[in-house]
Design a protein around this motif. Structure first.
Motif, PDB file in Angstrom:
ATOM      1  N   ASP A  53       0.786  -1.163   0.084  1.00 56.21           N
ATOM      2  CA  ASP A  53      -0.071   0.024   0.139  1.00 56.21           C
ATOM      3  C   ASP A  53       0.837   1.427  -0.113  1.00 56.21           C
ATOM      4  O   ASP A  53       0.164   2.192   0.411  1.00 56.21           O
ATOM      5  CB  ASP A  53      -0.970   0.089   1.189  1.00 56.21           C
ATOM      6  CG  ASP A  53      -1.844  -1.198   1.242  1.00 56.21           C
ATOM      7  OD1 ASP A  53      -2.332  -1.375   0.293  1.00 56.21           O
ATOM      8  OD2 ASP A  53      -2.093  -1.826   2.372  1.00 56.21           O
ATOM      9  N   ASP A  54       2.105   1.115  -0.413  1.00 56.43           N
ATOM     10  CA  ASP A  54       2.952   2.188  -0.308  1.00 56.43           C
ATOM     11  C   ASP A  54       3.712   2.345  -1.666  1.00 56.43           C
ATOM     12  O   ASP A  54       4.786   1.316  -2.046  1.00 56.43           O
ATOM     13  CB  ASP A  54       3.809   2.669   0.821  1.00 56.43           C
ATOM     14  CG  ASP A  54       4.824   3.892   0.728  1.00 56.43           C
ATOM     15  OD1 ASP A  54       4.574   4.562  -0.357  1.00 56.43           O
ATOM     16  OD2 ASP A  54       4.990   4.436   1.925  1.00 56.43           O
ATOM     17  N   PRO A  55       3.569   2.881  -2.705  1.00 57.83           N
ATOM     18  CA  PRO A  55       4.130   2.935  -4.127  1.00 57.83           C
ATOM     19  C   PRO A  55       5.658   3.469  -4.004  1.00 57.83           C
ATOM     20  O   PRO A  55       6.266   3.255  -5.028  1.00 57.83           O
ATOM     21  CB  PRO A  55       3.174   3.658  -5.029  1.00 57.83           C
ATOM     22  CG  PRO A  55       2.734   4.984  -4.166  1.00 57.83           C
ATOM     23  CD  PRO A  55       2.346   4.289  -3.046  1.00 57.83           C
ATOM     24  N   THR A  81       9.172  -8.232   1.609  1.00 57.53           N
ATOM     25  CA  THR A  81       8.605  -7.312   0.673  1.00 57.53           C
ATOM     26  C   THR A  81       8.348  -8.473  -0.516  1.00 57.53           C
ATOM     27  O   THR A  81       8.759  -9.451  -0.600  1.00 57.53           O
ATOM     28  CB  THR A  81       9.492  -6.278   0.319  1.00 57.53           C
ATOM     29  OG1 THR A  81       9.201  -5.504  -0.828  1.00 57.53           O
ATOM     30  CG2 THR A  81      10.860  -7.127  -0.084  1.00 57.53           C
ATOM     31  N   GLY A  82       7.317  -7.913  -1.260  1.00 55.55           N
ATOM     32  CA  GLY A  82       6.946  -8.724  -2.742  1.00 55.55           C
ATOM     33  C   GLY A  82       7.821  -8.185  -3.786  1.00 55.55           C
ATOM     34  O   GLY A  82       7.583  -8.649  -4.888  1.00 55.55           O
ATOM     35  N   ALA A  83       8.724  -6.932  -3.716  1.00 57.33           N
ATOM     36  CA  ALA A  83       9.381  -6.395  -4.791  1.00 57.33           C
ATOM     37  C   ALA A  83      10.384  -5.764  -4.243  1.00 57.33           C
ATOM     38  O   ALA A  83      10.421  -4.917  -3.437  1.00 57.33           O
ATOM     39  CB  ALA A  83       8.370  -5.351  -5.643  1.00 57.33           C
ATOM     40  N   ASP A 189       9.360  -0.675 -10.953  1.00 57.19           N
ATOM     41  CA  ASP A 189       8.533   0.233 -10.480  1.00 57.19           C
ATOM     42  C   ASP A 189       7.522  -0.552  -9.139  1.00 57.19           C
ATOM     43  O   ASP A 189       6.167   0.298  -8.821  1.00 57.19           O
ATOM     44  CB  ASP A 189       7.671   0.916 -11.469  1.00 57.19           C
ATOM     45  CG  ASP A 189       6.673  -0.194 -12.396  1.00 57.19           C
ATOM     46  OD1 ASP A 189       6.925  -1.284 -11.697  1.00 57.19           O
ATOM     47  OD2 ASP A 189       6.054  -0.031 -13.205  1.00 57.19           O
ATOM     48  N   GLY A 190       7.671  -1.903  -9.002  1.00 58.55           N
ATOM     49  CA  GLY A 190       6.929  -2.332  -7.624  1.00 58.55           C
ATOM     50  C   GLY A 190       6.258  -3.477  -8.272  1.00 58.55           C
ATOM     51  O   GLY A 190       5.823  -4.178  -7.717  1.00 58.55           O
ATOM     52  N   SER A 191       5.755  -3.397  -9.642  1.00 59.47           N
ATOM     53  CA  SER A 191       5.367  -4.470 -10.381  1.00 59.47           C
ATOM     54  C   SER A 191       5.664  -4.955 -11.802  1.00 59.47           C
ATOM     55  O   SER A 191       5.430  -5.903 -12.253  1.00 59.47           O
ATOM     56  CB  SER A 191       3.976  -3.980 -10.700  1.00 59.47           C
ATOM     57  OG  SER A 191       3.847  -2.709 -11.652  1.00 59.47           O
TER      58      SER A 191
END
Length: 251
Positions: A53-55, A81-83, A189-191
């Protein structure tokens, strides 16, 4: 020069990716298996990661070798973390940049790393640097080659280029101005992971629908690691990995 990786997948402790595997980035800081340029990556290290929930990612960077930082070992054990993106640094040349010269570099949602070196730095990129807006140059975190390559990528991102397009444009610009440069870049970018293989090794391991890792070299002996051909642009998510050729500098 340098070793780096990016991970997307189930939430896990940072150390499970960066330091626990048998040939981890931690081990690669003193004993890389596939590094053709340089031998020890002890000029700094860094890790950037995304919280739910934090980009905007957090970072932890230091000027010294990763193996001597007990605070990082403790952090990596408990932070999940997932990224993430992580790197160990072998500087192109000595400088006073300290941790500011260690990847990952960051802006907004982006994390960036450069594995390689710009030939005849800094003279070779004088004209390229002059093409950037003055504010971009004044905002450089460090005076090393990686920081300027990041400025080129970030300028493209701010113009609206897609991540892969921004990396490809930066590689082609630098390769034309400084032939023989090694430009393995990572952008997260997280994804989505975007990466280039240009003059150094790059590998990926994908578990479609679950996880993907892109790295300078495999961190274990899993047979599912795949080497990325030189002069290739990679785009990866948890579900797909796409490879496409990069243009030669003379094209």
């Amino acid at each position: 020069m340098c070793r780096h990786l990016a991970y997307l997948g189930p939430e896990t402790a940072i150390g499970d990716v960066v330091s626990a595997p048998p040939h981890s980035l931690l081990t690669q800081s003193w004993a890389p298996r596939r590094q053709a340029h340089g031998t020890v990556n002890a000029d700094g290290f860094g890790v950037g990661w995304y919280a739910p929930d934090d980009p905007v990612p957090a970072r932890y960077r230091r000027a010294g070798p990763i193996w001597g930082d007990l605070s990082f070992a403790d952090l990596a054990r408990v932070v999940r973390t997932g990224a993430l993106m992580a790197a160990v640094r072998d500087a192109t040349e000595a400088s006073a940049d300290g941790e500011a010269g260690a990847s990952p570099f960051a802006s907004g949602i982006w994390l960036f790393s450069h594995n390689g070196a710009v030939r005849q730095w800094p003279q070779s990129l004088a004209e390229v640097a002059a093409s950037l807006p003055p504010a971009d140059l004044l905002s450089l975190e460090a005076r090393c080659d990686s920081a300027l390559v990041w400025a080129l990528v970030l300028h493209r991102l701010r113009l609206g280029n897609a991540p892969a397009e921004a990396l490809a444009a930066a590689v082609e610009t630098v390769a034309a101005a400084a032939p023989g440069s090694r430009l393995n870049l990572l952008l997260l970018d997280g994804s989505t992971i975007a990466a280039t293989a240009w003059g150094d090794t790059l590998w990926y391991r994908a578990d479609p629908g679950r996880a993907v890792v892109v790295a300078s070299e495999p961190y274990d002996d899993d047979p599912h690691w795949t080497e990325v051909p030189d002069r290739t642009l990679l785009t990866a998510t948890r579900t797909d990995v796409l490879l496409s050729p990069l243009k030669e500098a003379s094209a």
